[in-house]
Design a protein around this motif. Sequence first.
Motif, PDB file in Angstrom:
ATOM      1  N   THR A  11       0.836  -1.203   0.000  1.00 16.07           N
ATOM      2  CA  THR A  11       0.000   0.000   0.000  1.00 16.07           C
ATOM      3  C   THR A  11       0.869   1.250   0.000  1.00 16.07           C
ATOM      4  O   THR A  11       0.603   2.205  -0.744  1.00 16.07           O
ATOM      5  CB  THR A  11      -0.923   0.001   1.239  1.00 16.07           C
ATOM      6  N   THR A  14       2.399   1.747  -3.428  1.00 17.51           N
ATOM      7  CA  THR A  14       1.424   2.279  -4.382  1.00 17.51           C
ATOM      8  C   THR A  14       1.164   3.760  -4.131  1.00 17.51           C
ATOM      9  O   THR A  14       1.110   4.559  -5.074  1.00 17.51           O
ATOM     10  CB  THR A  14       0.104   1.495  -4.287  1.00 17.51           C
ATOM     11  N   TRP A  17       4.048   5.810  -5.367  1.00 19.36           N
ATOM     12  CA  TRP A  17       4.034   5.896  -6.835  1.00 19.36           C
ATOM     13  C   TRP A  17       2.967   6.879  -7.297  1.00 19.36           C
ATOM     14  O   TRP A  17       3.213   7.676  -8.200  1.00 19.36           O
ATOM     15  CB  TRP A  17       3.766   4.525  -7.460  1.00 19.36           C
ATOM     16  N   GLU A  18       1.788   6.844  -6.717  1.00 19.03           N
ATOM     17  CA  GLU A  18       0.707   7.750  -7.112  1.00 19.03           C
ATOM     18  C   GLU A  18       1.110   9.202  -6.883  1.00 19.03           C
ATOM     19  O   GLU A  18       0.790  10.083  -7.705  1.00 19.03           O
ATOM     20  CB  GLU A  18      -0.563   7.412  -6.325  1.00 19.03           C
ATOM     21  N   HIS A  21       3.576  10.095  -9.662  1.00 16.98           N
ATOM     22  CA  HIS A  21       2.910  10.260 -10.959  1.00 16.98           C
ATOM     23  C   HIS A  21       2.116  11.559 -11.001  1.00 16.98           C
ATOM     24  O   HIS A  21       2.096  12.252 -12.023  1.00 16.98           O
ATOM     25  CB  HIS A  21       1.991   9.067 -11.236  1.00 16.98           C
ATOM     26  N   TYR A 135       0.808   1.648 -16.343  1.00 11.52           N
ATOM     27  CA  TYR A 135       0.618   0.349 -15.711  1.00 11.52           C
ATOM     28  C   TYR A 135       0.407   0.552 -14.208  1.00 11.52           C
ATOM     29  O   TYR A 135       0.943   1.503 -13.615  1.00 11.52           O
ATOM     30  CB  TYR A 135       1.852  -0.528 -15.914  1.00 11.52           C
ATOM     31  N   ALA A 136      -0.351  -0.335 -13.607  1.00  6.72           N
ATOM     32  CA  ALA A 136      -0.502  -0.296 -12.150  1.00  6.72           C
ATOM     33  C   ALA A 136       0.856  -0.567 -11.513  1.00  6.72           C
ATOM     34  O   ALA A 136       1.604  -1.433 -11.977  1.00  6.72           O
ATOM     35  CB  ALA A 136      -1.519  -1.338 -11.703  1.00  6.72           C
ATOM     36  N   PRO A 137       1.221   0.167 -10.468  1.00 13.86           N
ATOM     37  CA  PRO A 137       2.521  -0.049  -9.832  1.00 13.86           C
ATOM     38  C   PRO A 137       2.648  -1.456  -9.271  1.00 13.86           C
ATOM     39  O   PRO A 137       1.717  -1.984  -8.663  1.00 13.86           O
ATOM     40  CB  PRO A 137       2.555   1.015  -8.736  1.00 13.86           C
ATOM     41  N   ASP A 138       3.806  -2.055  -9.498  1.00 12.99           N
ATOM     42  CA  ASP A 138       4.050  -3.433  -9.079  1.00 12.99           C
ATOM     43  C   ASP A 138       5.484  -3.531  -8.561  1.00 12.99           C
ATOM     44  O   ASP A 138       6.430  -3.255  -9.300  1.00 12.99           O
ATOM     45  CB  ASP A 138       3.852  -4.372 -10.267  1.00 12.99           C
ATOM     46  N   ASN A 233       8.652   1.203 -12.458  1.00 14.12           N
ATOM     47  CA  ASN A 233       7.312   1.772 -12.301  1.00 14.12           C
ATOM     48  C   ASN A 233       7.338   3.279 -12.554  1.00 14.12           C
ATOM     49  O   ASN A 233       6.305   3.874 -12.847  1.00 14.12           O
ATOM     50  CB  ASN A 233       6.794   1.503 -10.890  1.00 14.12           C
TER      51      ASN A 233
END
Length: 271
Positions: A11, A14, A17-18, A21, A135-138, A233
């Motif tokens: 979490t 993510t 990363w959000e 971005h 892409y969704a962060p991974d 990412n």
Amino acid sequence: MTAQAEETGRTTFTEEWEQWHARHEEALADPHGFLAVTSLRWLDATPTRFPDAPGAWSSTDAGVVVDLDEGEELTLDGQVLRGRHDFGVVAERGGLFPAAGDAVIEIAKRGGHDILRPRHPENELRLAFTGTPAYAPDPRWAVTGRYLPFDAPRPTTVGAAVEGLQHVYDAPGEVEFELDGTTHRLTAFNGHAPGSLLVLFTDATSGVTTYAANRSLSLPAPDAEGSVPVDFNRASNLPCAYTDLATCPLPPAGNRLPVAIEAGEKIPSGR
């Protein structure tokens, strides 16, 4: 690691990363960002007027010159410019940004050529921008790499988004990392912050789900042992992914990964 701790870590990953971005998107959509560019002008010795910038512009041995008519003016560093003004020689990849009303007029040098790139907040491309798909962060795509410095920086010539243009960068070294048991190396350029690195690359997704010409990845300064985080990412588009008015560099020949990096930003909507 417990399942709860792993979920908490994911979490946090993510959310970070959000936030990254969102900052990247905000800079792109700035009133004077790349989406505001209305034209790309290649200057020569003949003073020339353009519809999206005041004055007649020329490139001389002494640098970029503008001749402003009565009633025309620019503002640079708080100084109002009228009549004839010599901006001097602009450094390669450098730039000046005098204001003209609510616009700014970028004066720059790319590939040894003086250019003009007006930026208007009301540009349609900027107003229509709704964000960049990604892409969704991974965490799978966030690995630890190793910086391998060269004995001396290597001048590296790369192509550009503009046909016929070339850029030359000093590459200080390479970054080595492993994905799914395979070791890869990418030539790195200097980043914006002291000691940081910038990697330009393509991979098997390029031209399929991601922009064909290139993506970039900013890396922090390696530690004393050469360890450096490599988080794909955060692979981002350069301005040329959004507009044909950019002069972005292409990756060095060896920076073409044979694997599909299904992480980071995708092809912008409408491109």
